[in-house]
Design a protein around this motif. Structure first.
Motif, PDB file in Angstrom:
ATOM      1  N   VAL A 325      23.480  -8.680   8.828  1.00  0.00           N
ATOM      2  CA  VAL A 325      23.778  -9.320   7.546  1.00  0.00           C
ATOM      3  C   VAL A 325      24.493 -10.648   7.766  1.00  0.00           C
ATOM      4  O   VAL A 325      24.185 -11.665   7.141  1.00  0.00           O
ATOM      5  N   HIS A 326      25.444 -10.654   8.700  1.00  0.00           N
ATOM      6  CA  HIS A 326      26.200 -11.874   9.012  1.00  0.00           C
ATOM      7  C   HIS A 326      25.263 -12.955   9.547  1.00  0.00           C
ATOM      8  O   HIS A 326      25.350 -14.124   9.170  1.00  0.00           O
ATOM      9  N   ARG A 327      24.352 -12.554  10.430  1.00  0.00           N
ATOM     10  CA  ARG A 327      23.442 -13.524  11.053  1.00  0.00           C
ATOM     11  C   ARG A 327      22.417 -14.039  10.036  1.00  0.00           C
ATOM     12  O   ARG A 327      22.070 -15.234  10.049  1.00  0.00           O
ATOM     13  N   ILE A 328      21.922 -13.160   9.168  1.00  0.00           N
ATOM     14  CA  ILE A 328      21.018 -13.602   8.103  1.00  0.00           C
ATOM     15  C   ILE A 328      21.709 -14.638   7.232  1.00  0.00           C
ATOM     16  O   ILE A 328      21.134 -15.673   6.866  1.00  0.00           O
ATOM     17  N   GLY A 329      22.985 -14.359   6.889  1.00  0.00           N
ATOM     18  CA  GLY A 329      23.735 -15.300   6.064  1.00  0.00           C
ATOM     19  C   GLY A 329      23.942 -16.642   6.736  1.00  0.00           C
ATOM     20  O   GLY A 329      24.127 -17.664   6.068  1.00  0.00           O
ATOM     21  N   ARG A 330      23.907 -16.668   8.064  1.00  0.00           N
ATOM     22  CA  ARG A 330      24.116 -17.903   8.817  1.00  0.00           C
ATOM     23  C   ARG A 330      22.801 -18.644   9.056  1.00  0.00           C
ATOM     24  O   ARG A 330      22.772 -19.871   9.119  1.00  0.00           O
ATOM     25  N   LEU A 331      21.717 -17.899   9.195  1.00  0.00           N
ATOM     26  CA  LEU A 331      20.430 -18.517   9.503  1.00  0.00           C
ATOM     27  C   LEU A 331      19.719 -19.061   8.262  1.00  0.00           C
ATOM     28  O   LEU A 331      18.880 -19.956   8.370  1.00  0.00           O
ATOM     29  N   PHE A 332      20.032 -18.488   7.086  1.00  0.00           N
ATOM     30  CA  PHE A 332      19.387 -18.939   5.857  1.00  0.00           C
ATOM     31  C   PHE A 332      20.359 -19.767   5.020  1.00  0.00           C
ATOM     32  O   PHE A 332      21.529 -19.411   4.894  1.00  0.00           O
ATOM     33  N   PRO A 333      19.886 -20.883   4.436  1.00  0.00           N
ATOM     34  CA  PRO A 333      20.740 -21.661   3.526  1.00  0.00           C
ATOM     35  C   PRO A 333      21.028 -20.870   2.267  1.00  0.00           C
ATOM     36  O   PRO A 333      20.298 -19.940   1.916  1.00  0.00           O
ATOM     37  N   ALA A 334      22.092 -21.250   1.558  1.00  0.00           N
ATOM     38  CA  ALA A 334      22.559 -20.483   0.402  1.00  0.00           C
ATOM     39  C   ALA A 334      21.517 -20.394  -0.705  1.00  0.00           C
ATOM     40  O   ALA A 334      21.450 -19.392  -1.416  1.00  0.00           O
ATOM     41  N   ASN A 335      20.689 -21.438  -0.875  1.00  0.00           N
ATOM     42  CA  ASN A 335      19.711 -21.394  -1.964  1.00  0.00           C
ATOM     43  C   ASN A 335      18.530 -20.480  -1.646  1.00  0.00           C
ATOM     44  O   ASN A 335      17.644 -20.295  -2.475  1.00  0.00           O
ATOM     45  N   LYS A 336      18.490 -19.909  -0.447  1.00  0.00           N
ATOM     46  CA  LYS A 336      17.474 -18.925  -0.084  1.00  0.00           C
ATOM     47  C   LYS A 336      18.129 -17.618   0.359  1.00  0.00           C
ATOM     48  O   LYS A 336      17.534 -16.835   1.113  1.00  0.00           O
ATOM     49  N   ALA A 337      19.339 -17.371  -0.137  1.00  0.00           N
ATOM     50  CA  ALA A 337      20.108 -16.206   0.301  1.00  0.00           C
ATOM     51  C   ALA A 337      19.404 -14.895  -0.036  1.00  0.00           C
ATOM     52  O   ALA A 337      19.317 -13.990   0.802  1.00  0.00           O
ATOM     53  N   SER A 338      18.905 -14.763  -1.263  1.00  0.00           N
ATOM     54  CA  SER A 338      18.233 -13.524  -1.662  1.00  0.00           C
ATOM     55  C   SER A 338      16.975 -13.296  -0.832  1.00  0.00           C
ATOM     56  O   SER A 338      16.662 -12.167  -0.449  1.00  0.00           O
TER      57      SER A 338
END
Length: 403
Positions: A325-338
């Motif tokens: 989850v932490h790595r997904i949050g870092r690899l994807f920009p906030a506007n593509k979080a979902s």
């Protein structure tokens, strides 16, 4: 009202009930659904096929809500819609019988179950902002709910019919719906807010950075293989231990004990992120996962050994999930979080558990064979992590540490 600028205590108070109730419902469903289905006349192979479909819809279901939620910013609306759908279809399990009926009802239940989780994760990470490494301190409430309900059902199912499972699911879905009103709907501008990152002395939007697709692909492959290996535990642990002579109460305790150990990791995971890289944390946890399944395959008739193996759930699920989850949050920009969280669910809880449950059903003989093959898939995930993960690559959306 925006929660992003409130204290961490306020964030926990408002977000934790959503996780508590969601994973309490998960505890009502996942460990005991095979028992419910076999008690209603289905074979173990039919039960595993239905559970595979419930997990398989994760391949597409998360994106049903994710794209709409990202575009509109109304994530809470889609979470509430999902909770209503979950309650309706779980209760419908009491209204019919037979393989095709249960396949339809639980398949539709699974659509809503998987569709809401990426929205929950995206809202939580957006509200936490720079405190997202403390995500585990909110997620642990989900594990706490899971522990309580699994242990309680272990006692109740000794006396009452499996029909209590859909009833409990319907009640929990209603409570989950009500819990969302503790969280104010974030405006689209807030949800899609892009933090600035300093690169070369100039500030740019994170969404403008190049997404490292190779690292995303490696992470999703790791998640896939890890969940293929987790499937026999999620689905057949109850039935497997019953064949070893364990009582329902003992099985409920063992499942709950694993989740209790997982809670400890969720509380302290932020400290581990401060001292170890994502690559090293994930590699160590997956190494322990391989050992856990190898030992389970051979020594499942010993309560003491199974209890010790359950303590490893803190690493084999808690650490792996938190790092992912932490790595997904870092690899994807906030506007593509979902969409990022949706891909995690699709490849892990979707494709991974779908394939894993089908394999476990085909290999099911009541022996440790299903855990031997689980160890093999976990080993593949370990090798991909060790040789494939890059920590904080420079100049990409997953690169600079902006926490």
């Amino acid at each position: 009202m925006s929660l992003a600028n409130t204290s961490f205590t306020e964030k926990v108070w408002r977000l934790s009930p959503m996780y508590l109730l969601y994973f309490t419902l998960f505890g009502v469903f996942m460990p005991y659904i095979a028992r419910f289905l076999t008690a209603n006349g289905l074979t173990e192979q039919e039960a595993s096929s239905i559970i595979a479909v419930v997990n398989g819809v994760n391949v597409f279901a998360p994106f049903l809500f994710s794209v709409l939620a990202d575009r509109s910013g109304r994530r809470l609306f889609y979470i509430r819609l999902g909770y209503v759908g979950m309650g309706v279809f779980y209760l419908l399990a009491l209204a019919g019988s037979g393989f095709w009926y249960y396949l339809t009802v639980f398949g539709l239940f699974g659509v809503f179950l998987s569709a809401v989780l990426p929205q929950m994760e995206a809202i939580t990470l957006a509200i936490l902002g720079r405190e997202r490494s403390r995500y585990g301190q909110i997620r642990f409430w989900g594990s706490l709910g899971f522990v309580v309900v699994v242990w309680a059902l272990g006692f109740l199912l000794e006396t009452y019919s499996v029909a209590i499972l859909p009833i409990a699911g319907g009640v929990l879905s209603l409570l989950m719906f009500l819990s969302t009103f503790l969280i104010p709907e974030q405006e689209k501008s807030v949800v899609a807010h892009e933090p600035k990152v300093e690169l070369g002395g100039s500030a740019i939007n994170r969404s403008a950075l190049q997404i490292d697709r190779r690292q995303i692909a490696i992470l999703l492959a790791v998640i896939f293989f890890w969940q293929v290996g987790m499937a026999p535990y999620n689905t057949f642990f109850d039935l497997f231990l019953r064949l070893q002579g364990f009582s329902t109460t003992s099985i409920g305790f063992l499942i709950s004990f694993g989740a209790i150990c997982e809670i400890a990791i969720f509380i302290y995971i932020s400290r581990l992120f401060n001292h170890f890289s994502e690559r090293h944390l994930m590699s160590f946890a997956l190494l322990v996962t391989v050992l856990r399944w190898l030992i389970m395959a051979r020594f499942a008739d010993s309560f003491v050994i199974v209890l010790l193996l359950q303590s490893l759930h803190a690493l084999t699920f808690g650490v792996v999930h938190s790092v992912a989850v932490h790595r997904i949050g870092r690899l994807f920009p906030a506007n593509k979080a979902s969409q990022g969280q949706g891909m995690y669910v699709a490849f892990g809880s979707g494709a991974g558990l779908f394939i894993g449950n089908l394999l476990a059903g085909w290999l099911w003989q009541g022996t440790g064979l299903i855990y031997l093959q689980a160890a093999m898939w976990s080993l593949l995930a370990l090798l991909l992590t060790w040789f494939g993960f890059k920590d904080k690559p420079a100049g990409v959306a997953g690169g600079p540490d902006i926490d």
